[in-house]
Motif scaffolding. Structure first.
Motif, PDB file in Angstrom:
ATOM      1  N   HIS A  90       0.854  -1.188   0.000  1.00  0.00           N
ATOM      2  CA  HIS A  90       0.000   0.000   0.000  1.00  0.00           C
ATOM      3  C   HIS A  90       0.892   1.241   0.000  1.00  0.00           C
ATOM      4  O   HIS A  90       1.782   1.364   0.833  1.00  0.00           O
ATOM      5  CB  HIS A  90      -0.854  -0.062   1.271  1.00  0.00           C
TER       6      HIS A  90
ATOM      7  N   ASP B 127      -0.703  -0.969  -4.556  1.00  0.00           N
ATOM      8  CA  ASP B 127      -2.031  -0.484  -4.175  1.00  0.00           C
ATOM      9  C   ASP B 127      -1.877   0.993  -3.801  1.00  0.00           C
ATOM     10  O   ASP B 127      -1.392   1.318  -2.717  1.00  0.00           O
ATOM     11  CB  ASP B 127      -2.489  -1.330  -2.964  1.00  0.00           C
TER      12      ASP B 127
ATOM     13  N   CYS C 217      -3.796  -0.908  -8.531  1.00  0.00           N
ATOM     14  CA  CYS C 217      -5.103  -0.463  -8.039  1.00  0.00           C
ATOM     15  C   CYS C 217      -4.940   0.988  -7.629  1.00  0.00           C
ATOM     16  O   CYS C 217      -3.939   1.344  -6.991  1.00  0.00           O
ATOM     17  CB  CYS C 217      -5.538  -1.307  -6.835  1.00  0.00           C
TER      18      CYS C 217
END
Ligand code: DX5
Ligand code: ZN
Length: 223
Positions: free
Chosen positions: A33, A64, A86
């Motif tokens: 992330h 991400d 993403c």
């Protein structure tokens, strides 16, 4: 059900970022992330495009990307080119959310929408059919190491109920203040993608911390 531990690089050692990334790979982590902050939507500044490009060059883990920036629609293509798998934008920071979600998906990557703690999940009523991921912020966005807001568990349940009742297909992600004590609580409410920053990088050994998080969860569910 599959569960994913998603380490937030915001709490990694920036002088040894590659070393920390290798430790994540060795710990069977599939996605990382990355928090992008503009000093405007949130008061902090973090990761930019060039850093994401550099990270993408050295790892195959999925990237991400969490955009905490105003008018995120301006930068979608830039982050796709940088290597995002993403992209999550904030409901509160997009002028044309539906169009932005479509734009992200047009590149063949996943689209997420994040909700600040005070934002009602019903605001996404007309977007649920389109999004791949709903990110429930369990702290106010902007900084790592904050305390988990426990009433957000109610929002996770509300989101899961809406999804299951309507047969929508999005993943529920949580971000902020997750630790060994509260991770099972958010998973029981319906979160399946768990972002963890300081709980992995601050204190102790990164690999041991990840192993401990994995061992708390049902191992058969971990991807
Ligand atoms: C906060 C960021 C988070 C942060 C989480 O705005 O979106 O991803 O890194 O850090 P912890 O797990 O320490 O709350
Ligand atoms: Zn984040």
């Amino acid at each position: 059900m599959t569960l994913l531990i998603n380490p937030s690089l915001l709490s990694a050692d920036f002088c040894n970022l590659e070393r920390d990334i290798r430790i994540l790979e060795e710990s069977n982590i599939k996605a990382i992330h990355i928090d992008v902050m503009d000093g405007n939507f949130v008061s902090n500044l973090a990761f930019g495009v060039d850093q994401i490009k550099a990270i993408n060059r050295i790892t195959n883990m999925k990237l991400d990307v969490h955009l905490m920036i105003n008018n995120a629609e301006r930068y979608i293509e830039t982050f796709v080119e940088a290597g995002a798998d993403c992209i999550t934008v904030h409901e509160e920071a997009c002028n044309h959310l539906y169009k932005t979600i479509q734009h992200i998906k047009s590149f063949g990557i996943k689209a997420g929408v994040a909700l600040n703690p005070s934002t009602n999940v019903d605001n996404l009523r007309y977007d649920f059919n389109l999004v791949n991921k709903v990110l429930i912020m369990t702290v106010e966005p902007g900084f790592g190491g904050q305390k988990f807001i426990s009433c957000m568990k109610e929002k996770i349940v509300d989101t899961r109920v809406i999804r299951d009742k309507n047969l929508y297909d999005f993943e529920i992600q949580v971000d902020g203040g997750i630790n060994f004590e509260n991770i099972m609580g958010v998973v029981n409410c319906g979160a399946t993608n768990i972002v963890i920053g300081s709980g992995i990088f601050n204190g102790g050994n990164i690999k041991e911390n990840i192993n401990k998080f994995h061992s708390i969860l049902d191992p058969s569910c971990i991807v």
